[in-house]
Design a protein around this motif. Structure first.
Motif, mmCIF file in Angstrom:
data_model
loop_
_atom_site.group_PDB
_atom_site.id
_atom_site.type_symbol
_atom_site.label_atom_id
_atom_site.label_comp_id
_atom_site.label_asym_id
_atom_site.label_seq_id
_atom_site.Cartn_x
_atom_site.Cartn_y
_atom_site.Cartn_z
ATOM 1 N N LYS A 231 32.616 46.047 52.937
ATOM 2 C CA LYS A 231 33.171 44.756 52.526
ATOM 3 C C LYS A 231 33.739 44.792 51.107
ATOM 4 N N THR A 232 32.937 45.306 50.169
ATOM 5 C CA THR A 232 33.370 45.312 48.770
ATOM 6 C C THR A 232 34.602 46.186 48.576
ATOM 7 N N THR A 233 34.604 47.343 49.218
ATOM 8 C CA THR A 233 35.756 48.244 49.100
ATOM 9 C C THR A 233 36.998 47.626 49.709
ATOM 10 N N PHE A 234 36.858 47.043 50.895
ATOM 11 C CA PHE A 234 38.023 46.432 51.540
ATOM 12 C C PHE A 234 38.537 45.251 50.715
ATOM 13 N N ALA A 235 37.613 44.422 50.206
ATOM 14 C CA ALA A 235 38.026 43.286 49.383
ATOM 15 C C ALA A 235 38.762 43.764 48.136
ATOM 16 N N GLY A 236 38.292 44.856 47.552
ATOM 17 C CA GLY A 236 38.974 45.412 46.388
ATOM 18 C C GLY A 236 40.356 45.926 46.729
ATOM 19 N N ASP A 237 40.493 46.578 47.888
ATOM 20 C CA ASP A 237 41.801 47.070 48.316
ATOM 21 C C ASP A 237 42.761 45.916 48.577
ATOM 22 N N LEU A 238 42.263 44.856 49.209
ATOM 23 C CA LEU A 238 43.105 43.684 49.459
ATOM 24 C C LEU A 238 43.537 43.047 48.139
ATOM 25 N N ALA A 239 42.595 42.922 47.212
ATOM 26 C CA ALA A 239 42.928 42.343 45.910
ATOM 27 C C ALA A 239 44.006 43.167 45.200
ATOM 28 N N ALA A 240 43.905 44.494 45.296
ATOM 29 C CA ALA A 240 44.901 45.358 44.660
ATOM 30 C C ALA A 240 46.279 45.172 45.294
ATOM 31 N N GLU A 241 46.310 45.087 46.634
ATOM 32 C CA GLU A 241 47.590 44.876 47.334
ATOM 33 C C GLU A 241 48.217 43.546 46.910
ATOM 34 N N LEU A 242 47.411 42.513 46.830
ATOM 35 C CA LEU A 242 47.925 41.194 46.466
ATOM 36 C C LEU A 242 48.388 41.163 45.015
ATOM 37 N N THR A 243 47.629 41.806 44.138
ATOM 38 C CA THR A 243 48.018 41.874 42.730
ATOM 39 C C THR A 243 49.345 42.604 42.575
ATOM 40 N N ASP A 244 49.504 43.693 43.324
ATOM 41 C CA ASP A 244 50.763 44.432 43.280
ATOM 42 C C ASP A 244 51.931 43.599 43.791
ATOM 43 N N SER A 245 51.608 42.589 44.616
ATOM 44 C CA SER A 245 52.647 41.691 45.125
ATOM 45 C C SER A 245 52.971 40.574 44.142
ATOM 46 N N GLY A 246 52.286 40.572 43.001
ATOM 47 C CA GLY A 246 52.555 39.574 41.974
ATOM 48 C C GLY A 246 51.672 38.351 42.024
ATOM 49 N N LEU A 247 50.618 38.380 42.858
ATOM 50 C CA LEU A 247 49.732 37.235 42.983
ATOM 51 C C LEU A 247 48.530 37.361 42.046
ATOM 52 N N THR A 248 47.976 36.227 41.642
ATOM 53 C CA THR A 248 46.755 36.194 40.860
ATOM 54 C C THR A 248 45.568 36.195 41.820
ATOM 55 N N VAL A 249 44.631 37.113 41.605
ATOM 56 C CA VAL A 249 43.493 37.259 42.513
ATOM 57 C C VAL A 249 42.190 37.070 41.745
ATOM 58 N N ILE A 250 41.279 36.308 42.336
ATOM 59 C CA ILE A 250 39.934 36.124 41.799
ATOM 60 C C ILE A 250 38.962 36.752 42.791
ATOM 61 N N ARG A 251 38.134 37.678 42.306
ATOM 62 C CA ARG A 251 37.172 38.363 43.170
ATOM 63 C C ARG A 251 35.780 37.775 42.986
ATOM 64 N N ILE A 252 35.150 37.448 44.094
ATOM 65 C CA ILE A 252 33.797 36.902 44.082
ATOM 66 C C ILE A 252 32.960 37.663 45.103
ATOM 67 N N SER A 253 31.710 37.975 44.756
ATOM 68 C CA SER A 253 30.783 38.574 45.708
ATOM 69 C C SER A 253 29.596 37.636 45.904
ATOM 70 N N LEU A 254 29.278 37.357 47.157
ATOM 71 C CA LEU A 254 28.130 36.504 47.448
ATOM 72 C C LEU A 254 26.829 37.139 46.958
ATOM 73 N N ASP A 255 26.803 38.460 46.799
ATOM 74 C CA ASP A 255 25.605 39.138 46.299
ATOM 75 C C ASP A 255 25.247 38.709 44.885
ATOM 76 N N ASN A 256 26.164 38.055 44.185
ATOM 77 C CA ASN A 256 25.878 37.529 42.853
ATOM 78 C C ASN A 256 25.327 36.109 42.901
ATOM 79 N N PHE A 257 25.034 35.631 44.129
ATOM 80 C CA PHE A 257 24.463 34.298 44.309
ATOM 81 C C PHE A 257 23.183 34.385 45.133
ATOM 82 N N LEU A 258 22.308 35.300 44.743
ATOM 83 C CA LEU A 258 21.030 35.463 45.433
ATOM 84 C C LEU A 258 20.041 34.370 45.026
ATOM 85 N N ASN A 259 19.098 34.131 45.920
ATOM 86 C CA ASN A 259 17.934 33.338 45.549
ATOM 87 C C ASN A 259 16.941 34.217 44.795
ATOM 88 N N PRO A 260 16.024 33.626 44.016
ATOM 89 C CA PRO A 260 14.954 34.418 43.393
ATOM 90 C C PRO A 260 14.105 35.105 44.460
#
Length: 218
Positions: free
Chosen positions: A41-70
């Motif tokens: 997932k993380t690798t594919f999301a990064g590849d998609l973000a790179a493709e979109l950035t190369d197309s001139g779009l602004t991309v914000i990357r978020i991972s749900l793993d940074n929203f864990l419960n204690p």
């Protein structure tokens, strides 16, 4: 938007399909990359973000793993509970408040990209960031097609969503190679995770809910 492909597509085809549908969109676009542990997932999301950035779009990357419960919440139903893995791993309230609502098409754009540090088991309250009115938000994580991430009308909150299709055996093999975890899908030490993800697939049918299914087994 065209009807989604009936059969799973290759990784390259999937990237092309997504970029071609994201580029013409106005405003903010929310894209979910879902799949089991080790699906890429993380690798594919990064590849998609790179493709979109190369197309001139602004991309914000978020991972749900940074929203864990204690930890005490994550393991409230026991450290081996598959049901607990689905229900208690993530802090959906913070994720909705800090990401989904502000970064949605009608949101204010004031967001936070994380709420928890797993390495130190510490809650986080980072400074707010402000997204532009036109941006693509690419989110990767487990369980992104569950009912809890659907709007009041019962529809998924994502403008586009992806299910990365990988067999359980391959998922476990990759995790063993990456993290040193058990390589046997039936090992009781990983039952919580393997069975939890099987329950998620059976209960929520993410391949049917996704706009695109990608064969990411190779």
């Amino acid at each position: 938007m065209e009807t989604k492909p009936i059969e799973p597509v290759s990784r390259a085809e999937g990237l092309s399909w997504l970029v071609s549908r994201i580029r013409p969109r106005a405003g903010r676009t929310m894209v979910a990359i879902d799949g089991v542990d080790g699906a890429g997932k993380t690798t594919f999301a990064g590849d998609l973000a790179a493709e979109l950035t190369d197309s001139g779009l602004t991309v914000i990357r978020i991972s749900l793993d940074n929203f864990l419960n204690p930890a005490e919440v994550r393991h409230a139903q026991g450290r081996t509970s598959p049901e607990g893995f689905i229900a208690d791993t993530y802090d959906y309230e913070r994720f909705v408040d800090d990401v989904l609502e502000p970064l949605g098409s009608e949101g204010c754009g004031r967001y936070r990209s994380k709420s928890y540090d797993f390495g130190t088991e510490t809650p986080l309250t980072p400074p707010w960031q402000v997204a532009p009115d036109a941006a693509v938000v690419v989110v990767d994580g487990l369980f992104l097609h569950r009912d809890r991430l659907r709007n009041a009308r019962g529809r998924k909150v994502w403008d586009l969503s992806v299910w990365l299709d990988v067999p359980a055996e391959e998922s476990v093999r990759r995790l063993a190679e990456r993290d040193g975890s058990p390589s046997d899908v039936d090992d009781p030490r990983i039952r919580r995770y393997v069975e939890g993800q099987r329950l998620y697939i059976e209960r929520y049918r993410p391949a049917e809910r996704a706009d695109l299914v990608i064969d990411n087994s190779r």
